[in-house]
Write an enzyme that holds these catalytic residues in place. Structure first.
Site, PDB file in Angstrom:
ATOM      1  N   ASN A 212       0.854  -1.186   0.000  1.00 38.85           N
ATOM      2  CA  ASN A 212       0.000   0.000   0.000  1.00 38.85           C
ATOM      3  C   ASN A 212       0.895   1.242   0.000  1.00 38.85           C
ATOM      4  O   ASN A 212       2.111   1.133   0.202  1.00 38.85           O
ATOM      5  CB  ASN A 212      -0.969  -0.024   1.190  1.00 38.85           C
ATOM      6  N   PRO A 310      -2.652 -11.963  10.047  1.00 36.99           N
ATOM      7  CA  PRO A 310      -3.136 -11.773  11.412  1.00 36.99           C
ATOM      8  C   PRO A 310      -3.786 -10.404  11.618  1.00 36.99           C
ATOM      9  O   PRO A 310      -3.320  -9.396  11.074  1.00 36.99           O
ATOM     10  CB  PRO A 310      -1.862 -11.905  12.253  1.00 36.99           C
ATOM     11  N   ASP A 311      -4.858 -10.368  12.384  1.00 36.96           N
ATOM     12  CA  ASP A 311      -5.508  -9.108  12.772  1.00 36.96           C
ATOM     13  C   ASP A 311      -4.809  -8.623  14.041  1.00 36.96           C
ATOM     14  O   ASP A 311      -5.186  -8.989  15.160  1.00 36.96           O
ATOM     15  CB  ASP A 311      -7.002  -9.335  13.014  1.00 36.96           C
ATOM     16  N   PHE A 329      -6.114   3.340  13.707  1.00 33.64           N
ATOM     17  CA  PHE A 329      -6.327   4.277  12.604  1.00 33.64           C
ATOM     18  C   PHE A 329      -7.252   3.615  11.594  1.00 33.64           C
ATOM     19  O   PHE A 329      -7.242   2.388  11.432  1.00 33.64           O
ATOM     20  CB  PHE A 329      -4.999   4.635  11.929  1.00 33.64           C
TER      21      PHE A 329
END
Length: 406
Positions: A212, A310-311, A329
C-alpha cells in the site's frame, strides 16, 4: 505556526551555518524569529544573514545597552520569546548556563526569560567528551526549562570522526514545533508508548509483493511528538525512508516488513506499553503461496490465491489490561465516521483516528493530514483542514491524554 515567537541564540561554531536553514524555514512557516549572536558566532555567519532570513533585526553584544521601547534589550527579548533555541551551543556557553553566569547579551537573555529552552550542542569530540563538559551537560538537564538534542556522530569540520556533530535542521525543527505546542510540558514522562508505522509488504516472490502507499510519516510524527513530551517510545516500522529522523534521538526502532513480523514485534512489546497506537497500514491479505525464487513472467499465476494475515489490533485488544490504552487508525474514503465507529467497537479499541484519504493533502505519503478522532466514551475531535502530521500527532496525544480513566 502563525503568531508564534521563536528566539534563536547562535554560538560560535561552524555549525552556525545549519541554523540559517532553521531560521529560514520557521520564518516561511509564519513564525516570528529573532536572533541573538555571540561575538564568536559573527565570525562564522553575519548578523545580516540572519536578519535577511528572519525579516527581523539580528542582535549582538554591541546592541546590549540599546533600549527597546525604553526597556533593556535582554529583558524585552526574554519576555517576547515563546521558545528559545540555542544552536550551536558551545562548551563555553554550556558552562555559563550550568552555573547561571551571564556576561553577554545571549546569556543575559536566557536568565531574563522563562520560556522553554532547546539546546543543540556542537563541538570537537575531545571537547565534548571532557568530564567537565559532560558534568555541565548533565547539570543543565536537571533544569526543567532545558530540552536537549544531544550531538550526533560523524565527520566533523576538524576532520575528526566522532561525537559532537550538531543535530540536523530536520531534527531541530520538529522539536521546536513540538515545544510551541506543549510550551515545554513533559506530560508523558513515565509512560511507554508503542507505535506502529508504515505499510507492510506481503511477498509473492523475492521481488513482488502486495502493498500500500503508506510512507510511515504519521507514525514517525507520533513517535517524535511522544518523545518530545517525555515518553519512552518504541516504534515498530515497516519500510520507511523517514526513519532516521527519530532513530537519531533515542526512539527505539524495530524494522519489520510483513504483517507476521509486525505482529511478532508488537506482541513482544505490548505488555510493557501504557499506550499503543496502531498507525501502520497493515495488509489484510497475502499471497497464499510464496516462491523463494523469482517467478518468470510466464510462471505468474493468472488467478492469485490470497490468504488472510493476522488481525494485529484485535489480538492486542484481547490482551489489553485495564491501565492500557489501545488506539487505531482507519483510512477511509467518503463517509469516514461510520466505518470508524464500527471498527472502534468491533476491535474493542479505546480510540480511533479516521483519515479521509480521498481529500487533497491528506493520507498516504502527504506531509499534511486531517482526521476525526473518536473514543469509546463518545467524544469526537475534528481536524477539518490539513495540518502537519506532527501537529495532528500532538492533537491525538492530547485527545488520548484527556480520555476518562474508566
Amino acid at each position: 505556526m502563525q503568531g508564534y515567537r521563536v528566539l534563536v541564540g547562535v554560538g560560535g561554531g561552524i555549525a552556525a551555518y545549519k541554523v540559517c536553514e532553521v531560521v529560514s524555514t520557521l520564518a516561511k512557516d509564519g513564525v516570528q524569529v529573532r536572533t541573538v549572536l555571540t561575538d564568536a558566532a559573527q565570525e562564522f555567519v553575519t548578523p545580516l544573514t540572519f536578519a535577511t532570513l528572519s525579516r527581523y533585526p539580528a542582535y549582538g553584544d554591541r546592541d546590549f545597552w540599546q533600549p527597546v521601547h525604553g526597556r533593556p534589550l535582554h529583558i524585552e527579548l526574554g519576555e517576547w520569546a515563546d521558545i528559545f533555541l540555542l544552536a550551536p551551543l558551545t562548551a563555553n556557553t554550556l558552562a555559563k548556563l550550568a552555573h547561571g553566569m551571564a556576561d553577554n547579551l545571549l546569556t543575559n537573555t536566557v536568565l531574563a526569560s522563562t520560556c522553554p529552552v532547546l539546546l543543540a550542542p556542537a563541538m570537537n569530540t575531545d571537547m565534548w567528551e571532557q568530564a567537565a563538559v559532560q558534568r555541565n551537560w548533565q547539570q543543565v538537564q536537571q533544569d526543567s526549562r532545558y530540552h536537549t538534542l544531544a550531538p550526533g556522530s560523524g565527520l566533523l569540520a576538524c576532520d575528526r570522526v566522532g561525537a559532537g556533530r550538531m543535530a540536523e535542521p530536520a531534527e531541530i525543527l520538529p522539536y521546536v514545533r513540538s515545544l510551541l505546542h506543549t510550551q515545554g510540558d513533559r506530560d508523558l514522562i513515565g509512560k511507554h508508548l508503542l507505535i506502529s508505522a508504515g505499510g507492510t509488504r506481503e511477498f509473492l516472490d523475492p521481488v513482488r509483493f502486495i502493498g500500500n502507499p503508506s510512507t510511515g510519516k504519521m507514525g514517525i510524527a507520533l513517535a517524535q511528538a511522544a518523545h518530545h513530551r517525555g515518553a519512552k517510545v518504541t516504534l515498530v516500522y515497516a519500510p520507511s525512508t523517514a526513519i532516521e529522523s527519530v532513530r537519531a534521538f533515542g526512539v527505539r526502532c524495530i524494522a519489520v516488513e510483513t504483517a507476521v513480523e509486525m505482529r511478532q514485534a508488537m506482541l513482544a512489546h505490548f505488555s510493557q506499553a501504557d499506550w499503543t497506537i496502531m498507525a501502520a497500514a497493515v495488509a489484510d491479505v497475502k499471497p497464499a503461496d510464496y516462491s523463494p525464487e523469482k517467478l518468470s513472467k510466464s510462471a505468474l499465476p493468472e488467478n492469485l490465491l490470497l490468504a488472510p494475515v493476522p488481525d494485529i489490533v484485535a489480538e492486542l485488544a484481547s490482551l489489553k489490561q485495564p491501565h492500557q490504552r489501545l488506539v487505531g487508525f482507519a483510512a477511509q474514503t467518503g463517509d469516514i465516521v461510520t466505518p470508524a465507529k464500527e471498527k472502534l467497537v468491533r476491535k474493542q479499541l479505546d480510540a480511533i483516528a479516521a483519515n479521509p484519504i480521498d481529500q487533497p493533502n491528506s493520507g498516504f505519503g502527504s506531509d499534511t493530514n486531517q482526521a476525526i478522532f473518536l473514543d469509546r466514551h463518545g467524544r469526537q475531535h475534528h481536524i477539518d483542514q490539513p495540518c502537519s502530521k506532527l501537529t495532528m500527532a500532538h492533537q491525538l496525544l492530547d485527545f488520548i491524554h484527556a480520555m476518562p480513566k474508566c
